[in-house]
Design a protein around this motif. Structure first.
Motif, PDB file in Angstrom:
ATOM      1  N   PHE A 148     -17.490  48.210-116.806  1.00  0.00           N
ATOM      2  CA  PHE A 148     -16.177  48.589-116.305  1.00  0.00           C
ATOM      3  C   PHE A 148     -16.298  49.114-114.880  1.00  0.00           C
ATOM      4  O   PHE A 148     -17.213  49.876-114.556  1.00  0.00           O
ATOM      5  N   LEU A 149     -15.342  48.701-114.042  1.00  0.00           N
ATOM      6  CA  LEU A 149     -15.279  49.142-112.650  1.00  0.00           C
ATOM      7  C   LEU A 149     -13.887  49.661-112.367  1.00  0.00           C
ATOM      8  O   LEU A 149     -12.897  49.041-112.764  1.00  0.00           O
ATOM      9  N   ASP A 150     -13.794  50.804-111.670  1.00  0.00           N
ATOM     10  CA  ASP A 150     -12.493  51.339-111.313  1.00  0.00           C
ATOM     11  C   ASP A 150     -11.761  50.355-110.402  1.00  0.00           C
ATOM     12  O   ASP A 150     -12.383  49.687-109.568  1.00  0.00           O
ATOM     13  N   HIS A 151     -10.446  50.306-110.529  1.00  0.00           N
ATOM     14  CA  HIS A 151      -9.705  49.303-109.765  1.00  0.00           C
ATOM     15  C   HIS A 151      -9.725  49.547-108.256  1.00  0.00           C
ATOM     16  O   HIS A 151      -9.459  48.629-107.480  1.00  0.00           O
ATOM     17  N   ASP A 152     -10.045  50.779-107.838  1.00  0.00           N
ATOM     18  CA  ASP A 152     -10.120  51.056-106.400  1.00  0.00           C
ATOM     19  C   ASP A 152     -11.555  51.337-105.961  1.00  0.00           C
ATOM     20  O   ASP A 152     -11.814  52.149-105.081  1.00  0.00           O
ATOM     21  N   CYS A 153     -12.492  50.624-106.579  1.00  0.00           N
ATOM     22  CA  CYS A 153     -13.914  50.752-106.259  1.00  0.00           C
ATOM     23  C   CYS A 153     -14.406  49.371-105.816  1.00  0.00           C
ATOM     24  O   CYS A 153     -14.562  48.471-106.645  1.00  0.00           O
ATOM     25  N   PHE A 154     -14.603  49.199-104.507  1.00  0.00           N
ATOM     26  CA  PHE A 154     -14.848  47.874-103.948  1.00  0.00           C
ATOM     27  C   PHE A 154     -16.298  47.697-103.505  1.00  0.00           C
ATOM     28  O   PHE A 154     -16.832  48.547-102.787  1.00  0.00           O
ATOM     29  N   PRO A 155     -16.954  46.588-103.883  1.00  0.00           N
ATOM     30  CA  PRO A 155     -18.257  46.314-103.273  1.00  0.00           C
ATOM     31  C   PRO A 155     -18.072  46.015-101.789  1.00  0.00           C
ATOM     32  O   PRO A 155     -17.112  45.350-101.391  1.00  0.00           O
ATOM     33  N   THR A 156     -18.957  46.534-100.966  1.00  0.00           N
ATOM     34  CA  THR A 156     -18.851  46.352 -99.514  1.00  0.00           C
ATOM     35  C   THR A 156     -20.033  45.597 -98.938  1.00  0.00           C
ATOM     36  O   THR A 156     -20.035  45.272 -97.751  1.00  0.00           O
ATOM     37  N   VAL A 157     -21.052  45.341 -99.746  1.00  0.00           N
ATOM     38  CA  VAL A 157     -22.215  44.538 -99.361  1.00  0.00           C
ATOM     39  C   VAL A 157     -22.593  43.712-100.589  1.00  0.00           C
ATOM     40  O   VAL A 157     -22.150  44.008-101.701  1.00  0.00           O
ATOM     41  N   PRO A 158     -23.406  42.667-100.419  1.00  0.00           N
ATOM     42  CA  PRO A 158     -23.834  41.895-101.595  1.00  0.00           C
ATOM     43  C   PRO A 158     -24.512  42.783-102.637  1.00  0.00           C
ATOM     44  O   PRO A 158     -25.364  43.607-102.307  1.00  0.00           O
ATOM     45  N   VAL A 159     -24.100  42.630-103.889  1.00  0.00           N
ATOM     46  CA  VAL A 159     -24.646  43.450-104.972  1.00  0.00           C
ATOM     47  C   VAL A 159     -25.052  42.546-106.130  1.00  0.00           C
ATOM     48  O   VAL A 159     -24.536  41.437-106.294  1.00  0.00           O
ATOM     49  N   ASP A 160     -25.975  43.018-106.923  1.00  0.00           N
ATOM     50  CA  ASP A 160     -26.443  42.279-108.096  1.00  0.00           C
ATOM     51  C   ASP A 160     -26.613  43.280-109.234  1.00  0.00           C
ATOM     52  O   ASP A 160     -27.676  43.885-109.398  1.00  0.00           O
ATOM     53  N   ILE A 161     -25.555  43.467-110.002  1.00  0.00           N
ATOM     54  CA  ILE A 161     -25.582  44.436-111.092  1.00  0.00           C
ATOM     55  C   ILE A 161     -26.581  44.020-112.163  1.00  0.00           C
ATOM     56  O   ILE A 161     -27.278  44.857-112.745  1.00  0.00           O
TER      57      ILE A 161
END
Length: 299
Positions: A148-161
């Motif tokens: 789950f991710l908050d709706h106002d939580c934005f990735p700002t660089v490439p990510v790999d969860i």
């Protein structure tokens, strides 16, 4: 410091054992009723997600703020994490639901509207929405990874969860309980799980306020208490202070990759039209390559 007798009385009642038991009983009834609604639709949607071939899903619970879903879905396109984004709409405003559905359709993001949520407390509303998703979508879907991710939580660089979860059971922003030195929970706005490790658990994302744990605290006794240090990947939280024309606000970065506005649906400063425009413009100009792809022009 001014004396606030009304608040003092409320705090006293909330710490009263019979009051806590009565409220817990009431909350359990609301959660059970909500979880039991729209089950068939949830199963159908889970099957649609299965047909995509993806095995890793990130669920975002939208609430009345199309501009953040606009930014988040664009950010996901730019900085794909290897997880499929799914927007689950808990909005109480019908117009907001229509706009959010339109954004998801335009960006080809899976969208599902939750049944009407009668819980008025924002933390419990979020928690029972997460429970609904886990029990009515995730369990029948049986993914490899979900979160789950908050709706106002934005990735700002490439990510790999998925890479962050290699060899781990959970990944997220770890928070200590305020009233129990041993307890902790993953913040509900940034938490990811290996399904094989939790499939047999009756996960509960509702808060445990008496123990000083916000939304997600219900999983301390069910899951987190039994995890070892090597089972957990903790995304560190750091400050991201901004100053727009003298208006200062404390935002957060998670794991050095996700910018969290915080309180986009309820915090007074972020809800003012002027600040909403300023923070939205900042996100688009700084992290999303400008406003050409912007769908919501009036945040």
């Amino acid at each position: 410091m001014s004396w606030k007798p009304a608040k003092g009385l409320v705090d006293l009642l909330n710490h009263n054992w019979p009051v806590r038991k009565a409220k817990a009983f009431r909350n359990a009834l609301v959660e059970r009723d909500f979880r039991g609604r729209g089950v068939a639709e949830g199963l159908k949607f889970a099957e649609e997600l299965r047909q995509t071939g993806s095995r890793r899903f990130c669920f975002v619970i939208a609430f009345n703020t199309p501009w953040v879903i606009d930014a988040l879905t664009r950010a996901w396109q730019l900085y794909s994490s290897g997880m499929t984004l799914v927007v689950i709409d808990n909005s109480s405003d019908r117009t907001a639901r229509v706009r959010i559905a339109d954004i998801c359709r335009a960006r080809k993001i899976a969208y599902f509207g939750l049944p009407r949520n009668r819980e008025s407390h924002p933390n419990r509303s979020h928690g029972i929405s997460m429970n609904w998703i886990f029990h009515n979508i995730v369990r029948p879907l049986r993914p490899e990874l979900f979160g789950f991710l908050d709706h106002d939580c934005f990735p700002t660089v490439p990510v790999d969860i998925a890479a962050a979860m290699e060899g781990k059971i959970v990944h997220g922003s770890k928070r200590p309980a305020q009233a129990d030195p041993e307890a902790w929970f993953l913040w509900a706005g940034f938490c990811f799980f290996r399904f094989s490790a939790v499939q047999g658990l009756n996960l509960d994302f509702t808060p445990r306020f008496a123990s000083g744990m916000d939304t997600g605290g219900g999983n301390w006794s069910l899951l987190y208490r039994g995890l070892g240090e090597n089972d957990v990947s903790d995304a560190q939280k750091t400050a991201a202070d901004l100053d727009f024309d003298g208006m200062e606000a404390n935002h957060r970065m998670l794991g050095g990759a996700f910018f969290h506005v915080g309180g986009a649906s309820h915090r007074k400063l972020v809800m003012t039209p002027r600040y909403r425009r300023l923070i939205s413009d900042h996100v688009w100009e700084t992290h999303l390559g400008g406003g050409e792809s912007r769908l919501v022009k009036d945040p």
